[in-house]
Enzyme design. Structure first.
Site, PDB file in Angstrom:
ATOM      1  N   THR A   1      45.650  16.788  24.289  1.00  0.00           N
ATOM      2  CA  THR A   1      46.026  15.960  23.582  1.00  0.00           C
ATOM      3  C   THR A   1      47.478  16.203  23.200  1.00  0.00           C
ATOM      4  O   THR A   1      47.912  17.469  23.172  1.00  0.00           O
ATOM      5  CB  THR A   1      45.223  15.851  22.309  1.00  0.00           C
ATOM      6  OG1 THR A   1      44.216  15.098  22.414  1.00  0.00           O
ATOM      7  CG2 THR A   1      46.067  15.276  21.180  1.00  0.00           C
TER       8      THR A   1
ATOM      9  N   GLY B   1      38.490   8.892  17.867  1.00  0.00           N
ATOM     10  CA  GLY B   1      38.551  10.414  17.571  1.00  0.00           C
ATOM     11  C   GLY B   1      39.159  10.767  16.104  1.00  0.00           C
ATOM     12  O   GLY B   1      39.507   9.659  15.361  1.00  0.00           O
TER      13      GLY B   1
ATOM     14  N   THR C   1      44.124  19.195  17.726  1.00  0.00           N
ATOM     15  CA  THR C   1      43.628  19.037  18.989  1.00  0.00           C
ATOM     16  C   THR C   1      42.338  19.464  19.202  1.00  0.00           C
ATOM     17  O   THR C   1      42.119  20.524  18.659  1.00  0.00           O
ATOM     18  CB  THR C   1      44.561  19.180  20.170  1.00  0.00           C
ATOM     19  OG1 THR C   1      43.627  18.704  21.491  1.00  0.00           O
ATOM     20  CG2 THR C   1      44.784  20.563  20.176  1.00  0.00           C
ATOM     21  N   GLY C   2      41.194  18.892  19.983  1.00  0.00           N
ATOM     22  CA  GLY C   2      39.918  19.553  20.222  1.00  0.00           C
ATOM     23  C   GLY C   2      38.885  18.555  19.816  1.00  0.00           C
ATOM     24  O   GLY C   2      39.383  17.190  19.867  1.00  0.00           O
TER      25      GLY C   2
HETATM   26  N1  ASP Z   1      41.023  15.412  19.043  1.00  0.00           N
HETATM   27  C1  ASP Z   1      40.944  14.504  20.301  1.00  0.00           C
HETATM   28  C2  ASP Z   1      39.714  13.341  19.997  1.00  0.00           C
HETATM   29  O1  ASP Z   1      38.694  14.198  19.701  1.00  0.00           O
HETATM   30  C3  ASP Z   1      40.780  15.137  21.536  1.00  0.00           C
HETATM   31  C4  ASP Z   1      41.751  16.171  21.827  1.00  0.00           C
HETATM   32  O2  ASP Z   1      42.573  16.799  20.905  1.00  0.00           O
HETATM   33  O3  ASP Z   1      41.952  16.485  23.203  1.00  0.00           O
HETATM   34  O4  ASP Z   1      39.957  12.448  20.249  1.00  0.00           O
END
Ligand code: ASP
Length: 221
Positions: A100, A130, A151-152
């Site tokens: 992200t 998300g 992110t995550g």
């Molecule tokens: N946090 C983002 C989500 O769950 C995904 C990511 O950070 O890659 O939509």
């Protein structure tokens, strides 16, 4: 960064269970706690621009799906054919909630802001939203204390209210680096979740922490 196919935002973003790209983005300004977020958009060329437009408009904080697209058209935000976002189907199927894109910023007058854009996590159910567009979950900015971007695994960020929690810790005088490390620790220990954060306080440099194998980040002055 939404135009960089290697990152999980805009072109190259991960695919949902139907093999489609659904994009989320959010922005927040710390001066007046103004925020805008968009979710599940399929045909907006730069979702972060649409999030900005939602914030500027000010009536709502979050718009999703077809309503967000209609708002985009009505406000002259660039639209696109959804196929533009798919450049390497195989790789986009493998994205595992990573890459992200997001930024926290502080200007010379001490104003803080955050922006984030993502395709979410691969294989997600259509309609899944998300943490990224949600103030207090995947991002937050308050000029009095700091700005945070995450992110995550978004579900974990939402359940913990992690971005807001981090800003409260800054408010209580914790140092930004310790806040970042503590947040990632909490993510892992409380929900066995993976992710990373970047945070900037009212003073000092930005800090990052993550419990994923990697989280490329950079700072600029
Ligand atoms: N946090 C983002 C989500 O769950 C995904 C990511 O950070 O890659 O939509």
């Amino acid at each position: 960064m939404e135009d960089e196919p290697l990152l999980n935002a805009g072109i190259g973003a991960c695919l949902n269970a139907d093999g489609e790209v659904e994009l989320d983005a959010g922005v927040m300004e710390g001066a007046a706690l103004r925020a805008g977020g968009v979710a599940c958009v399929k045909d907006v060329r730069h979702p972060v621009d649409l999030a900005m437009e939602v914030m500027r408009d000010g009536r709502h904080v979050l718009l999703s799906g077809s309503g967000a697209s209609r708002f985009a058209r009505d406000h002259g935000v660039e639209m696109t054919d959804p196929s533009i976002f798919i450049n390497n189907r195989k790789r986009q199927l493998r994205q595992q909630g990573a890459d992200t894109v997001g930024a926290v910023a502080r200007d010379s007058e001490g104003r803080l802001a955050v922006a984030v854009s993502t395709g979410g996590i691969s294989g997600k159910l259509p309609g899944r939203i998300g943490d990224s567009p949600i103030p207090g979950a995947g991002m937050y900015a308050d000029d009095l204390f700091g700005a945070v971007c995450g992110t995550g695994q978004g579900e974990a960020f939402i359940r913990l209210g992690l971005a807001r929690l981090m800003v409260v810790e800054l408010q209580h005088g914790m140092e930004a680096g310790a806040v970042a490390r503590g947040a990632v620790d909490f993510l892992g220990k409380s929900l066995r979740a993976r992710g990373g954060v970047i945070v900037i306080g009212r003073e000092g440099p930005p800090h990052a922490a993550f419990n994923t194998p990697a989280m490329p980040w950079a700072k600029a002055q």
